[in-house]
Write an enzyme that holds these catalytic residues in place. Structure first.
Site, PDB file in Angstrom:
ATOM      1  CB  VAL A   1      -0.883   0.047   1.279  1.00 34.76           C
ATOM      2  CG1 VAL A   1      -1.760   1.291   1.295  1.00 34.76           C
ATOM      3  CG2 VAL A   1      -1.736  -1.206   1.420  1.00 34.76           C
ATOM      4  CG  HIS A   2       3.012   2.990  -3.001  1.00 33.54           C
ATOM      5  ND1 HIS A   2       2.828   1.801  -3.634  1.00 33.54           N
ATOM      6  CD2 HIS A   2       3.226   3.903  -3.976  1.00 33.54           C
ATOM      7  CE1 HIS A   2       2.935   1.958  -4.944  1.00 33.54           C
ATOM      8  NE2 HIS A   2       3.163   3.232  -5.177  1.00 33.54           N
TER       9      HIS A   2
END
Ligand code: UD1
Ligand code: UDP
Length: 353
Positions: A202-203
Site C-alpha cells: 500500500v503506498h
C-alpha cells in the site's frame, strides 16, 4: 547512439534494468538518477540485484512536496542534458522524475521517448495521471504495453510515434524469476508456506495520506484471518507511525524487500492485495490472483482477464474478494512476449536513421 535515461523511483529501476541490458550491447547509455528514492531498500538494492550500472549522475533531490521536488529536478538536470547532448532522453512510467525528464528534454529540443505510454486511470486527482498525460504529449516516441494504451492516446489526439512494444516489467520477470527461486530465502525466514499467506503493498497517496482510509485498510488486513505479509513503503511506514496505528497479530509488517524476494513472495502468495501498478501486473504473470485496493486501475486488461478485482477500500468488498477469488484457467499474454526491451531499442535505432 547516446541515450540519457532518467530514473528516480523504485519501479523505474526495474523497468530501466530490462532496457539497459539490450541498449548497452550497441549503444551508450548515460543513467541519471534524480534521487527521488534514496533508502538502500528503495534504490541501491535494485541496482545490485538487477545488475544496473552505477548511475552516471545522482541529483540527490530527495523527498519534498511535488513542486519543490520536481522544480529541483528541473534545475539540476538542465546542465547535465546540455553537457551530455544525447540523441534521446528516455523516461519511464509516471513519477515526478518522469515529468521532470520530459520537461527538460522538450524545452531543450532533445527527442523524448516514453516507456509505458498511454496508461490512464482517468482520475486527475492522482499525481501520476498528470505526469503521464504531460509526458505523453511531449514525447516523440511513445512505447505502449498494449492496444488499450494506444486507444487512450488516440482519444487525446496523440497518434504520431506511438508503438505497441509489450511491457518491460515482463522482460524483467522472465529474466529474474529463476534467480529469485534459487536465491530467495524469504519464505523460510518469515516462516511462510507457499499459498498459505496473503501479500500486501500500500503506498498510493489516496490510501495513505487519508488517515481514516489507511486505518480502515489496516483494520481490514487484521480481520482477514490469514497471515498478511506487508512490506511497507516508507510513505506508509511514516503514516502508520504518525497516527500510532497498531496492527493485527496476523499482519507481518516488514521493511521493503529487494526485487528477488518480492518476486518470490508474489509467486507464492495465495492472493495479493495492492494499490501498486507494477505489482498488479506481476501478480498476473505469476498467476496469483490480485485484489486492487483502488477505485480504478490503469491495468484494466488484468481485470478483464478475470485475474484482478478492483474493490476500493471498503472493508466488506475487500474481505469478500479475498475469500472468494476464482480466476479462470486461461491467462493469455496481455502485455507482449517478454521482448519489449528489444522492440524499444530497435525503434529508437530506426528513428535515428
Ligand atoms: C512515488 C511516485 C509513485 C510511485 C512510487 C513508487 C510520484 C508523484 N509518485 O511515490 O507514482 O508509485 O514512487 O514507489 O512521483 N521516502 C523515504 N525514503 C525513500 C523514498 C521516500 O523515506 O527512499 C518517504 C519520504 O517521507 C517521502 C515519501 O516516502 O516524502 C514519499 O516519497 P515520494 O517519492 O514523494 O513518493 P512515493 O509515495 O514514493
Ligand atoms: N517491489 C519490491 N519490493 C517491495 C515492493 C515492491 O521489489 O517491497 C517491486 C515490485 O516487485 C515491482 C515494483 O517494486 O517491480 C513496483 O513498485 P511500486 O509498487 O513501488 O510502484 P508502482 O508500480 O505502483 O509505481
Amino acid at each position: 547512439m547516446k541515450i540519457l535515461t532518467v530514473v528516480g523511483a523504485r519501479p523505474q529501476f526495474v523497468k530501466a534494468a530490462a532496457v539497459n541490458r539490450v541498449l548497452c550491447e550497441k549503444h551508450t547509455e548515460v543513467i541519471l538518477h534524480t534521487g527521488q528514492h534514496y533508502d538502500e531498500s528503495m534504490s541501491e538494492v535494485f541496482f545490485r540485484e538487477l545488475d544496473i550500472p552505477e548511475p552516471d549522475y545522482n541529483l540527490g533531490v530527495g523527498s519534498a512536496g511535488h513542486s519543490a521536488q520536481t522544480g529541483e529536478m528541473l534545475i539540476r538536470m538542465e546542465p547535465i542534458f546540455e553537457k551530455e547532448n544525447p540523441d534521446w532522453v528516455l523516461v519511464y512510467g509516471d513519477t515526478n522524475s518522469t515529468l521532470a525528464g520530459a520537461l527538460v528534454a522538450s524545452k531543450m529540443h532533445i527527442p523524448l521517448a516514453h516507456v509505458e505510454a498511454g496508461l490512464r486511470s482517468f482520475n486527475r486527482a492522482m499525481p501520476e495521471e498528470i505526469n503521464r498525460v504531460v509526458t505523453d504529449h511531449l514525447s516523440q516516441l511513445l512505447f505502449c504495453p498494449a492496444q488499450k494504451a494506444v486507444g487512450n492516446l488516440k482519444l487525446e489526439g496523440v497518434t504520431s510515434g506511438v508503438h505497441i512494444v509489450g511491457d518491460v516489467m515482463y522482460d524483467a520477470v522472465l529474466r529474474h524469476s529463476a534467480t529469485a527461486e534459487k536465491k530467495s530465502t524469504i519464505l523460510s525466514s518469515l516462516n511462510l508456506e507457499s499459498k498459505k499467506y496473503l501479500l500486501a503493498t500500500v503506498h498510493r497517496v489516496s490510501n495513505v495520506d487519508e488517515t481514516q482510509t489507511l486505518l480502515n485498510i489496516l483494520e481490514t488486513f487484521g480481520m482477514l484471518g490469514e497471515t498478511v505479509v506487508f512490506p511497507v513503503h516508507p510513505r506508509t511506514r511514516k503514516a502508520i507511525q504518525t497516527a500510532g496505528f497498531s496492527l493485527g497479530e496476523n499482519v507481518k509488517l516488514i521493511e521493503p524487500v529487494g526485487y528477488l524476494d518480492m518476486l518470490w513472495l508474489e509467486k507464492n502468495a495465495r492472493v495479493i492485495l495492492t494499490d501498486s501498478g507494477g505489482v498488479q501486473k506481476e501478480a498476473y504473470w505469476f498467476g496469483t490472483p490480485c485484489v486492487t485496493l483502488r477505485e480504478e486501475t490503469e491495468w484494466v486488461e488484468t481485470v478483464e482477464a478475470g485475474w484482478n478485482v478492483v474493490v476500493g477500500t471498503q472493508r466488506g468488498r475487500i474481505i469478500d474478494a479475498v475469500r472468494n477469488v476464482s480466476p479462470p484457467a486461461a491467462r493469455p499474454n496481455l502485455f507482449g512476449d517478454g521482448t519489449a526491451s528489444q522492440n524499444i531499442v530497435r525503434l529508437l535505432e530506426n528513428e535515428r536513421k
